[in-house]
Design an enzyme around this catalytic site. Structure first.
Site, PDB file in Angstrom:
ATOM      1  CD1 TRP A  78      -0.091  -1.367   3.224  1.00 29.17           C
ATOM      2  CD2 TRP A  78       0.529   0.773   3.307  1.00 29.17           C
ATOM      3  NE1 TRP A  78       0.666  -1.192   4.363  1.00 29.17           N
ATOM      4  CE2 TRP A  78       1.053   0.116   4.436  1.00 29.17           C
ATOM      5  CE3 TRP A  78       0.788   2.135   3.146  1.00 29.17           C
ATOM      6  CZ2 TRP A  78       1.823   0.768   5.403  1.00 29.17           C
ATOM      7  CZ3 TRP A  78       1.559   2.799   4.095  1.00 29.17           C
ATOM      8  CH2 TRP A  78       2.060   2.111   5.214  1.00 29.17           C
ATOM      9  CG  ASN A  79       5.010   1.181   1.051  1.00 27.71           C
ATOM     10  OD1 ASN A  79       4.671   0.335   0.223  1.00 27.71           O
ATOM     11  ND2 ASN A  79       6.230   1.208   1.560  1.00 27.71           N
TER      12      ASN A  79
ATOM     13  N   PRO B 275      -3.340  -6.227  -5.419  1.00 26.21           N
ATOM     14  CG  PRO B 275      -4.904  -4.525  -5.829  1.00 26.21           C
ATOM     15  CD  PRO B 275      -4.556  -5.953  -6.188  1.00 26.21           C
ATOM     16  CB  ALA B 276      -2.151  -3.227  -0.243  1.00 27.05           C
TER      17      ALA B 276
ATOM     18  CB  CYS C 197      11.049  -1.165   2.538  1.00 29.84           C
ATOM     19  SG  CYS C 197      11.185  -0.779   0.785  1.00 29.84           S
TER      20      CYS C 197
ATOM     21  N   GLY D 294       6.581  -6.486   0.670  1.00 22.16           N
ATOM     22  CA  GLY D 294       5.854  -6.357   1.928  1.00 22.16           C
ATOM     23  C   GLY D 294       6.728  -6.758   3.095  1.00 22.16           C
ATOM     24  CB  SER D 295       5.887  -7.548   6.585  1.00 21.08           C
ATOM     25  OG  SER D 295       5.107  -8.729   6.518  1.00 21.08           O
TER      26      SER D 295
ATOM     27  CD  GLU E  96      11.194  -3.683  -1.325  1.00 20.12           C
ATOM     28  OE1 GLU E  96      11.333  -3.529  -0.079  1.00 20.12           O
ATOM     29  OE2 GLU E  96      10.396  -3.056  -2.012  1.00 20.12           O
ATOM     30  CG  LEU E  97      10.940  -9.918   1.930  1.00 21.64           C
ATOM     31  CD1 LEU E  97      11.447 -11.210   2.545  1.00 21.64           C
ATOM     32  CD2 LEU E  97       9.463  -9.994   1.631  1.00 21.64           C
TER      33      LEU E  97
ATOM     34  CD  GLU F  32      10.319  -2.090   8.015  1.00 18.35           C
ATOM     35  OE1 GLU F  32      10.593  -1.483   6.973  1.00 18.35           O
ATOM     36  OE2 GLU F  32       9.926  -3.280   8.029  1.00 18.35           O
TER      37      GLU F  32
END
Length: 475
Positions: free
Chosen positions: A145-146, A170-171, A278, A222-223, A244-245, A378
């Site tokens: 979402w960011n 998507p988120a 991130c 995401g996370s 990509e975390l 984080e």
């Protein structure tokens, strides 16, 4: 609306999801909420389209993508306002995100023509050896979402450029940007099934994507916790994955640095997107002799940032995405103060007449230490802890003492020190005197638990191809 096999449609259940503006708390839209059945249909559509799309010439694929970029440019302001309304970032940052999204599409439409194969010197005179690069197949992309627009083109553009077909999930918080982008794909005339959009519950849709043997590639941003689950769920079908975390970026300032540059850069990397990136600064390490001066200057800059609804042209810091995110930021600040941190500015929810969203003041905490949650977790919010260090060896050890390894920043005028730090920092991205090291022509990705694979640059499209070795004998 969902977009499956070239058609806009509702969910079979007719269920919808509310989209909330985090600056006002208001419902700004309702969108269709699909699930398992719709996801299976999207997979089938992508599979059917792949047989033709993979044989479409790279030049023809590039022409479709070029039209998409043209439409995005025509609709850029609408795209930017959509980003701001559904996730809160200031409108000027949203405009930069739109430009970034277009730039990724532009980059990969050119890379489509450069997925070269190889000839290999043969060990026998009667053989001819070749390596072919072919599209991996149906690809599932799960986006955050960011950055609700640019994270989609960073995944979907190299995929379709390589000849893959795609299902995007998507988120749930930010589906409107995806819908607007898919309007561009539709109006550009992409063949039915090449791109598909499924919106709905993460667990239900994600489960279908990971367990399907038709889906040969999974890409996720995401996370780290969710990434690990997706990896486990993808293991049974041995999918190709790129992820990509999370990140926990150190920002290192030596006493020989340009102090004003370091302060301004730290403000940029910490408070862009309200700290919800991130690669944003999580830990600021400042050499002891300049720590107090840096803290004072940094706090003054942070305190002066204008907070508010991102649609206001003068706003520099928008809301957090949700009440849950706001509570996490509050808990990190309270924990830091309980562990002897000194509050230099901020430290509470931001309140102003007319604002009913999830706002928190830009916050700076001095005398940070490793006992604080913020030192290892984080935060994903506008909170900057300042640590001090006394030697190069000490700060390297502290900077690397994390399971994350996405981005790091270092400020110094000493060229030798810069090169030593560049080599010593265990991160996939290192900015030396540079707060914005991310460009479309370079690979983006992390070490350790910050991810697998790379996005952007030449590496980005190679994540969506398989290498086939061919040996021809009897020549």
């Amino acid at each position: 609306m969902l977009y499956i096999n070239g058609e806009w449609r509702n969910a079979y259940s007719n269920e919808t999801m509310d989209v909330i503006n985090p600056a006002t708390g208001e419902v700004i839209a309702q969108v269709a909420s699909g699930g398992s059945r719709e996801t299976k249909e999207a997979i089938a559509a992508a599979d059917a389209a792949f047989q033709e799309w993979k044989n479409t010439t790279a030049f023809d694929r590039a022409q479709y993508m070029k039209k998409v970029s043209e439409l995005m440019r025509e609709r850029a302001e609408d795209l930017a306002k959509t980003i701001t309304m559904e996730m809160g970032k200031p409108i000027n940052e949203a405009r930069r995100e739109v430009n970034s999204a277009i730039n990724y599409n532009d980059w990969f439409l050119e890379e489509a023509k450069r997925v070269y194969g190889e000839t290999v010197p043969a060990s026998h005179q009667d053989k001819h050896l070749m390596v072919l690069r072919e599209p991996v197949g149906v690809t599932a992309a799960i986006t955050p979402w960011n950055f609700p627009l640019s994270m989609i083109t960073r995944k979907i553009s190299p995929a379709i450029a390589a000849g893959c077909t795609v299902i995007i999930k998507p988120a749930p918080a930010t589906p409107l940007s995806a819908i607007k982008l898919f309007e561009c794909f539709h109006d550009a005339g992409l063949p039915a099934g090449v791109v598909n959009l499924v919106i709905g519950p993460a667990e239900e849709i994600g489960s279908e994507l990971t367990k399907s043997p038709i889906v040969r590639k999974l890409t996720f941003t995401g996370s780290t916790a969710v990434g690990k689950k997706l990896l486990r769920d993808s293991a049974d079908t041995v999918k190709k994955v790129s992820m990509e975390l999370g990140g926990h970026a150190p920002f290192i300032v030596f006493r020989d640095a340009d102090l004003d540059l370091a302060v301004n850069s730290a403000v940029m990397t910490k408070f862009v997107n309200n700290g919800q990136t991130c690669i944003c600064t999580n830990r600021i390490y400042v050499e002891e002799s300049i720590a107090e001066e840096f803290g004072e200057k940094f706090a003054a800059k942070a305190k002066a940032l204008r907070v508010g609804n991102g649609l206001n042209e003068e706003v520099q810091v928008g809301p957090l995405i949700s009440e849950q995110s706001l509570k996490k930021v509050e808990s990190h600040v309270q924990d830091a103060l309980a562990h002897n941190g000194k509050l230099l500015c901020g430290g509470k929810r931001y309140e102003s007449e007319g604002l009913n969203g999830y706002f928190y003041e830009p916050t700076v905490i001095n005398y940070a230490n490793e006992e604080m949650k913020i030192a290892t977790e984080e935060t994903f919010g506008p909170v900057a802890p300042i640590f001090s260090f006394s030697s190069e060896e000490e700060v390297i050890e502290k900077a690397n003492q994390t399971n994350y390894g996405l981005a790091a920043y270092c400020f110094t005028k000493d060229l030798g020190k810069a090169f030593r730090m560049m080599k010593a920092l265990e991160y996939g991205i290192v900015g030396i005197n540079d707060p914005a090291p991310i460009v479309v022509q370079a690979p983006f990705g992390g070490y350790k638990e910050s991810g697998i694979g790379r996005e952007g640059g030449r590496s980005g499209i190679l994540e969506y191809v398989e290498e086939k070795f061919v040996s021809i004998g009897g020549l």
